[in-house]
Design an enzyme around this catalytic site. Structure first.
Site, short mmCIF file in Angstrom:
data_model
loop_
_atom_site.label_atom_id
_atom_site.label_comp_id
_atom_site.label_asym_id
_atom_site.label_seq_id
_atom_site.Cartn_x
_atom_site.Cartn_y
_atom_site.Cartn_z
N TYR A 1 0.83 -1.20 0.00
CA TYR A 1 0.00 0.00 0.00
C TYR A 1 0.87 1.25 0.00
O TYR A 1 0.62 2.21 -0.75
CB TYR A 1 -0.91 -0.01 1.24
CG TYR A 1 -1.79 1.20 1.38
CD1 TYR A 1 -1.34 2.32 2.09
CD2 TYR A 1 -3.05 1.25 0.81
CE1 TYR A 1 -2.13 3.45 2.21
CE2 TYR A 1 -3.84 2.37 0.92
CZ TYR A 1 -3.39 3.46 1.63
OH TYR A 1 -4.17 4.58 1.74
N GLU B 1 -28.49 0.96 17.09
CA GLU B 1 -27.10 1.08 16.69
C GLU B 1 -26.21 1.00 17.93
O GLU B 1 -26.65 1.33 19.04
CB GLU B 1 -26.85 2.43 16.00
CG GLU B 1 -27.71 2.69 14.80
CD GLU B 1 -27.60 4.13 14.33
OE1 GLU B 1 -28.65 4.77 14.11
OE2 GLU B 1 -26.46 4.63 14.20
N LYS C 1 -23.52 2.35 20.48
CA LYS C 1 -23.11 3.68 20.90
C LYS C 1 -21.59 3.68 21.06
O LYS C 1 -21.06 3.26 22.09
CB LYS C 1 -23.79 4.09 22.21
CG LYS C 1 -23.51 5.53 22.59
CD LYS C 1 -24.27 5.94 23.83
CE LYS C 1 -23.99 7.40 24.14
NZ LYS C 1 -22.56 7.68 24.35
#
Length: 675
Positions: free
Chosen positions: A38, A116, A118
């Site tokens: 990369y 979702e 937290k």
């Protein structure tokens, strides 16, 4: 050697390849190439871009690092406020939240939710225009945040541009909200490197993320293992959605990382099941969380529910019960707060608690310490309430050492020696000496804080120096500090002295709401300061207000009204305000104050609902306030007009029941022009 056309083609191919690898690594956790490979691609791209000086670098992966250090952070105004969430700590409180939602919507049927994780990180707001990142900011006070755009660009999991996706239009303008965090293992490696370099480690991943975001040099931020999940949007132009779930799926299609553990729930029972299942597997997660967030899915219902103060009614943070540990109380100190309240604090043997080293815990007040019977030498169970504030839960009496004596609150102030009192109806013991050095220091730091007059360089450390040296006795003294005096203080050179004096000088004409907050009146936080500034022309008008006058103001209750009247009845406070005026401090009337009383909307109260066409609801509210009107979040008696846009929700029906006129946006604009 490549010609210019070949070079540009190779640059475009490299950018696409690197964006692909970024997505595999940061969004899918499934890299296809090694770090070394990369890095080779990034180096090649940077060299080729440098060989074509006229090339547009907007959106290139190379633009994430290498920017010059910022001199300071600017301020960004969020197009839509970033509200905080109310909390629930049990199944019962989650059920109460659901019941409250159904009562407000006047329905007995189940409500669909999105659940979702937290994340325990730092909330940020990202502004994109035509698919390109143009601004990144912290939450700040909900309305204004710090400009950290250069640092945001260094976080590779944050797209610099939207991913091309046929069939999904790119909005002209959109705010994307999310959480910046550090994964647990990278955080540990990062802390080990700091220790090896002789640098202090961060206490937890959240602190490390927050500290990394506030670096003045973006290259430092770029070297920190920061990551990002988005959880929603704010202002949007050129796109529309029916549900929060649709927003999350569209964000993924645009190339944004969305936590794969988010899900839909048919009712609150499914939310509770998600909450329990997530808690059971919490330790296996690669990052820290402190609960789950439950949101009403349908945006039409969100709009109908609206917000209260700084929190939306349609969402709640469901926190997990805090972690507990045992430790020993070495001693009990008594601290004096800004308003003179004495607070006993347990100084303890340091212990790891939820990823943080804890050595101090509040004992709140005299009644609390007697109730728990905490003594020096005791072994105690402590917890971080809401995973944040350390507190003593109980004493393990069986481990109490012989001779441990019950704690006694002192009769005199531990700082100034004045006699302390406990006023009727209060749990706190107070030092009433206005000139107590401890109170002066904290009042001074509060006066100069970001929410107050925002005097850069005037934190608690500088406040301590100025008060201890006798240079400053109250905030008005700031405006007459001799330059030569500042230069005598340690670490105050020519530049830092001039910067501080310039910051003090710039604070002479603050907005009225910030000035009222800076005064440190009990119960007057930033929100209440804005409420008061919207209804009073200046400090003088507020000083003469009675409790009845104040209670008549929306959101002001009897306790707040009494505190305000009591503050201005104190001769020391009035003298300080007179001295500030004499020093040239002139608070400026805020939009919507009685300075605008002659405006065309004077005396009228409005509720805004639905999606407006020519302006956002936030802009419409600001316009109403600036022209003398009032704004309410709920439809009730006393409201003069409900301004309805598209998909207005239940507020329209309630207006009909109460006989309140409903007007559209064009009629509202006509009122602003004609009165």
């Amino acid at each position: 050697m490549m010609d210019k056309a070949e070079t540009i083609r190779r640059i475009e191919a490299l950018r696409a390849e690197i964006d692909h690898h970024n997505r595999r690594y940061y969004q899918l956790d499934d890299p296809e190439v090694s770090d070394a490979a990369y890095d080779r691609l990034m180096r090649e791209l940077a060299e080729l871009e440098a060989s074509v000086p006229s090339l547009d670098l907007t959106g290139s992966p190379t633009q994430r690092v290498g920017a010059a250090p910022l001199e300071k952070f600017g301020t960004v105004t969020h197009l839509t406020p970033m509200l905080s969430l109310a909390n629930a700590f049990s199944h019962e409180e989650m059920l109460e939240f659901d019941g409250r939602i159904r009562r407000l919507l006047d329905t007995e049927g189940p409500i669909g939710y999105v659940v979702e994780l937290k994340m325990d990180g730092v909330a940020v707001n990202l502004l994109y225009e035509d698919g390109l990142l143009v601004k990144g900011a912290t939450r700040g006070d909900g309305e204004h945040g710090e400009d950290i755009t250069q640092n945001i660009r260094t976080i590779r999991s944050i797209p610099l541009k939207f991913k091309a996706n046929p069939g999904i239009a790119v909005p002209a303008r959109i705010e994307i909200r999310g959480e910046i965090y550090m994964k647990t293992e990278p955080f540990r490696r990062f802390n080990r490197r700091r220790l090896e370099a002789g640098e202090p480690p961060f206490a937890n991943p959240r602190n490390a993320a927050a500290g990394s975001l506030r670096q003045l040099d973006p290259q430092i931020t770029a070297r920190r293992p920061l990551d990002f999940f988005c959880y929603g949007i704010g202002h949007v132009e050129g796109a529309s959605f029916a549900s929060h779930w649709e927003i999350l799926q569209t964000l993924k299609d645009w190339g944004f990382p969305v936590n794969e553990r988010a899900g839909r729930a048919a009712d609150i029972r499914e939310c509770i099941a998600f909450y329990d299942k997530t808690e059971a597997g919490r330790e296996e997660l690669p990052y820290e969380i402190d609960g789950v967030v439950v949101k009403v899915d349908a945006l039409a219902l969100q709009d109908a529910l609206g917000a209260v103060s700084r929190s939306p009614r349609w969402a709640i943070a469901c926190k997990y019960q805090p972690t507990q540990e045992q430790t020993v109380v070495r001693k009990i100190d008594v601290q004096v707060g800004r308003t003179g309240v004495l607070t006993p604090v347990a100084i303890m043997e340091p212990v790891h608690l939820g990823g943080v080293v804890v050595s101090r815990a509040t004992l709140h007040n005299e009644d609390e310490i007697k109730k728990k019977d905490v003594r020096e030498g005791d072994t105690v169970v402590i917890q971080r309430a809401g995973d944040v504030i350390p507190e003593v839960v109980k004493v393990i009496v069986e481990k109490r050492p012989d001779g441990a004596k019950p704690f006694q609150m002192p009769d005199t102030c531990p700082v100034c020696g004045s006699k302390v009192v406990r006023l009727e109806g209060e749990v706190g013991t107070r030092c009433l000496e206005f000139d107590c050095p401890a109170q002066i220091k904290l009042r001074l730091a509060h006066f100069a804080s970001r929410g107050g007059l925002d005097i850069e360089g005037m934190g608690e450390a500088m406040a301590n120096i100025l008060v201890d040296s006798g240079t400053v006795k109250d905030p008005s003294d700031l405006y007459k500090i001799p330059r030569e005096r500042l230069l005598t203080f340690e670490r105050m050179g020519e530049k830092s002295t001039d910067n501080l004096l310039s910051a003090i000088d710039r604070s002479r004409k603050p907005p009225l709401d910030r000035f009222l907050y800076a005064l440190g009146i009990r119960h007057v936080g930033e929100h209440m300061a804005r409420v008061l500034a919207a209804r009073f022309e200046g400090v003088e008008a507020l000083m003469t207000a009675t409790e009845e006058d104040l209670i008549a103001v929306q959101d002001v209750g009897p306790e707040v009204a009494a505190a305000i009247v009591s503050y201005f009845a104190n001769p020391s406070n009035r003298r300080m305000i007179e001295k500030l005026t004499a020093a040239g401090v002139e608070p400026q009337a805020t939009a919507g104050s009685r300075a605008a009383a002659s405006g065309p909307l004077s005396g009228k109260t409005f509720v805004f609902t639905g999606t407006l066409g020519r302006m956002t609801r936030s802009a419409a509210k600001t316009l109403a306030l600036s022209l003398g009107g009032q704004v309410s979040e709920t439809v009730k008696k006393g409201v003069d007009y409900v301004v309805a846009g598209a998909d207005p929700g239940s507020k329209l029906a309630k207006a009909g029941k109460l006989g309140i006129p409903v007007i559209d946006e064009e009629q509202f604009i006509k009122l602003t022009e004609e009165g």
